[in-house]
Design a protein around this motif. Structure first.
Motif, PDB file in Angstrom:
ATOM      1  N   LEU A 176      23.777  49.915  44.317  1.00  0.00           N
ATOM      2  CA  LEU A 176      24.472  48.697  44.748  1.00  0.00           C
ATOM      3  C   LEU A 176      23.942  48.228  46.103  1.00  0.00           C
ATOM      4  N   ILE A 177      23.752  49.141  47.026  1.00  0.00           N
ATOM      5  CA  ILE A 177      23.254  48.785  48.356  1.00  0.00           C
ATOM      6  C   ILE A 177      21.826  48.245  48.269  1.00  0.00           C
ATOM      7  N   VAL A 178      20.987  48.884  47.466  1.00  0.00           N
ATOM      8  CA  VAL A 178      19.603  48.413  47.305  1.00  0.00           C
ATOM      9  C   VAL A 178      19.587  47.009  46.697  1.00  0.00           C
ATOM     10  N   LEU A 179      20.420  46.790  45.694  1.00  0.00           N
ATOM     11  CA  LEU A 179      20.483  45.469  45.063  1.00  0.00           C
ATOM     12  C   LEU A 179      20.964  44.407  46.052  1.00  0.00           C
ATOM     13  N   SER A 180      21.909  44.785  46.920  1.00  0.00           N
ATOM     14  CA  SER A 180      22.377  43.828  47.926  1.00  0.00           C
ATOM     15  C   SER A 180      21.252  43.465  48.893  1.00  0.00           C
ATOM     16  N   MET A 181      20.382  44.428  49.197  1.00  0.00           N
ATOM     17  CA  MET A 181      19.226  44.147  50.061  1.00  0.00           C
ATOM     18  C   MET A 181      18.271  43.172  49.393  1.00  0.00           C
ATOM     19  N   VAL A 182      18.033  43.351  48.098  1.00  0.00           N
ATOM     20  CA  VAL A 182      17.127  42.457  47.373  1.00  0.00           C
ATOM     21  C   VAL A 182      17.735  41.059  47.283  1.00  0.00           C
ATOM     22  N   LEU A 183      19.035  40.996  46.966  1.00  0.00           N
ATOM     23  CA  LEU A 183      19.695  39.691  46.895  1.00  0.00           C
ATOM     24  C   LEU A 183      19.702  39.024  48.271  1.00  0.00           C
ATOM     25  N   GLY A 184      19.950  39.818  49.316  1.00  0.00           N
ATOM     26  CA  GLY A 184      19.910  39.272  50.661  1.00  0.00           C
ATOM     27  C   GLY A 184      18.536  38.704  51.001  1.00  0.00           C
ATOM     28  N   THR A 185      17.476  39.358  50.524  1.00  0.00           N
ATOM     29  CA  THR A 185      16.117  38.866  50.748  1.00  0.00           C
ATOM     30  C   THR A 185      15.917  37.497  50.117  1.00  0.00           C
ATOM     31  N   VAL A 186      16.499  37.292  48.928  1.00  0.00           N
ATOM     32  CA  VAL A 186      16.402  35.992  48.260  1.00  0.00           C
ATOM     33  C   VAL A 186      16.918  34.887  49.181  1.00  0.00           C
ATOM     34  N   PHE A 187      18.103  35.121  49.757  1.00  0.00           N
ATOM     35  CA  PHE A 187      18.739  34.060  50.543  1.00  0.00           C
ATOM     36  C   PHE A 187      18.220  34.010  51.979  1.00  0.00           C
ATOM     37  N   VAL A 208      12.420  39.292  57.138  1.00  0.00           N
ATOM     38  CA  VAL A 208      12.988  39.780  55.874  1.00  0.00           C
ATOM     39  C   VAL A 208      13.439  41.226  56.011  1.00  0.00           C
ATOM     40  N   ILE A 209      12.641  42.062  56.679  1.00  0.00           N
ATOM     41  CA  ILE A 209      12.980  43.482  56.812  1.00  0.00           C
ATOM     42  C   ILE A 209      14.239  43.675  57.650  1.00  0.00           C
ATOM     43  N   VAL A 210      14.338  42.955  58.757  1.00  0.00           N
ATOM     44  CA  VAL A 210      15.520  43.076  59.614  1.00  0.00           C
ATOM     45  C   VAL A 210      16.776  42.636  58.864  1.00  0.00           C
ATOM     46  N   ALA A 211      16.677  41.537  58.136  1.00  0.00           N
ATOM     47  CA  ALA A 211      17.818  41.059  57.353  1.00  0.00           C
ATOM     48  C   ALA A 211      18.211  42.077  56.286  1.00  0.00           C
ATOM     49  N   ALA A 212      17.222  42.698  55.643  1.00  0.00           N
ATOM     50  CA  ALA A 212      17.512  43.699  54.607  1.00  0.00           C
ATOM     51  C   ALA A 212      18.197  44.921  55.201  1.00  0.00           C
ATOM     52  N   VAL A 243      28.162  41.975  47.189  1.00  0.00           N
ATOM     53  CA  VAL A 243      27.223  40.919  46.821  1.00  0.00           C
ATOM     54  C   VAL A 243      27.540  39.614  47.557  1.00  0.00           C
ATOM     55  N   MET A 244      28.819  39.292  47.650  1.00  0.00           N
ATOM     56  CA  MET A 244      29.213  38.071  48.358  1.00  0.00           C
ATOM     57  C   MET A 244      28.786  38.142  49.821  1.00  0.00           C
ATOM     58  N   ASN A 245      28.953  39.305  50.435  1.00  0.00           N
ATOM     59  CA  ASN A 245      28.535  39.460  51.825  1.00  0.00           C
ATOM     60  C   ASN A 245      27.021  39.331  51.970  1.00  0.00           C
ATOM     61  N   ALA A 246      26.278  39.861  50.997  1.00  0.00           N
ATOM     62  CA  ALA A 246      24.812  39.756  51.047  1.00  0.00           C
ATOM     63  C   ALA A 246      24.374  38.293  51.033  1.00  0.00           C
ATOM     64  N   VAL A 247      25.107  37.462  50.299  1.00  0.00           N
ATOM     65  CA  VAL A 247      24.775  36.029  50.261  1.00  0.00           C
ATOM     66  C   VAL A 247      25.176  35.351  51.564  1.00  0.00           C
ATOM     67  N   SER A 248      26.442  35.541  51.973  1.00  0.00           N
ATOM     68  CA  SER A 248      26.961  34.808  53.134  1.00  0.00           C
ATOM     69  C   SER A 248      26.264  35.208  54.427  1.00  0.00           C
TER      70      SER A 248
END
Length: 255
Positions: A141-152, A106-110, A65-70
């Motif tokens: 967990l991976i899917v959730l990290s993609m969604v969180l990454g989309t937020v940021f 957004v897709i590339v980042a996800a 999760v931290m990596n998805a944000v940073s």
């Protein structure tokens, strides 16, 4: 618009494939947190009330999760680069759908986040982490990290288009990363946090993703908690994408 989104996504993926070191370099920080930080504080699970048998098992979702944000807080830098090179303005002179331009980002980042999250999950497994809920837990967990990454990603894109200054995007990243991470259950059980920190964590999207992920990773998966918190996270991601699209429209009017 689907075909245009695919074309723009393919364009960015080709650029990323020419610089695979970018994904590797961004993984260095989570690897350091996973192994060095984790080994330093591995005995924290012995605290009464922590509620986890292995700190490695506990911190893998936190690192993902931290990596998805940073990793995604820097998305605004790419937007600024495209504005300064004139690439974005050239796209605006073509008949390509405006939504396709933002969707491709957004897709590339996800996809990048999914790759990095999978690597962290596998590194954790190789180091001895257990995923008792079976493969569905790490996948969630991976899917959730993609969604969180989309937020940021969307937030950073909106901020980048609004200010158009690299220093401001860097400042926003530094300002948000550690507070959002440490005001969550990424590294410490919420039961051991002060009351005011638990209150902030309850409204923290980083903690939503962690609680949803840990619900799915548990031996007896709590899918109701996963769906509820995952739903909140998905709604926030949709709102951030809408905000970035709104900011993009404002940018178009000024061109």
């Amino acid at each position: 618009m689907i075909a245009q989104t695919w074309w723009l996504t393919h364009r960015q993926l080709k650029a990323l494939a020419r610089q695979p070191g970018v994904l590797v370099i961004t993984l260095m920080q989570p690897v350091v947190w996973l192994f060095l930080f984790g080994n330093l504080f591995r005995r924290v699970v012995e605290l009464p009330g922590f509620g986890a048998g292995s700190y490695l098992d506990y911190r893998v979702p936190g690192i993902v999760v931290m990596n998805a944000v940073s990793a995604n807080m820097w998305a605004g830098m790419t937007t600024i680069d495209e504005i300064e090179r004139g690439t974005l303005d050239r796209f605006l002179t073509t008949p390509v759908a405006r939504g396709a331009i933002m969707n491709a980002n957004v897709i590339v980042a996800a996809l990048s986040t999914a790759f990095q999250s999978a690597v962290i999950v596998l590194l954790g497994w190789a180091a001895g982490a257990h995923y008792p809920g079976g493969p569905l837990g790490p996948i969630t967990l991976i899917v959730l990290s993609m969604v969180l990454g989309t937020v940021f990603t969307a937030l950073s894109n909106a901020f980048g288009m609004a200010v158009r200054q690299r220093e401001s995007v860097i400042g926003l990243s530094i300002f948000l990363l550690l507070p959002l991470t440490f005001l969550s259950s990424a590294f410490m059980a919420e039961s051991l946090m002060p009351g005011w920190m638990r209150g902030i964590a309850a409204a923290n999207p980083v903690d939503w993703s962690l609680e949803a992920a840990r619900g799915a990773l548990a031996e007896s998966a709590d899918w109701s908690a996963t769906l509820v918190r995952g739903g909140w996270l998905l709604a926030l991601a949709a709102a951030m994408v809408w905000l970035s699209t709104l900011t993009f429209r404002g940018y178009r009017r000024k061109v």
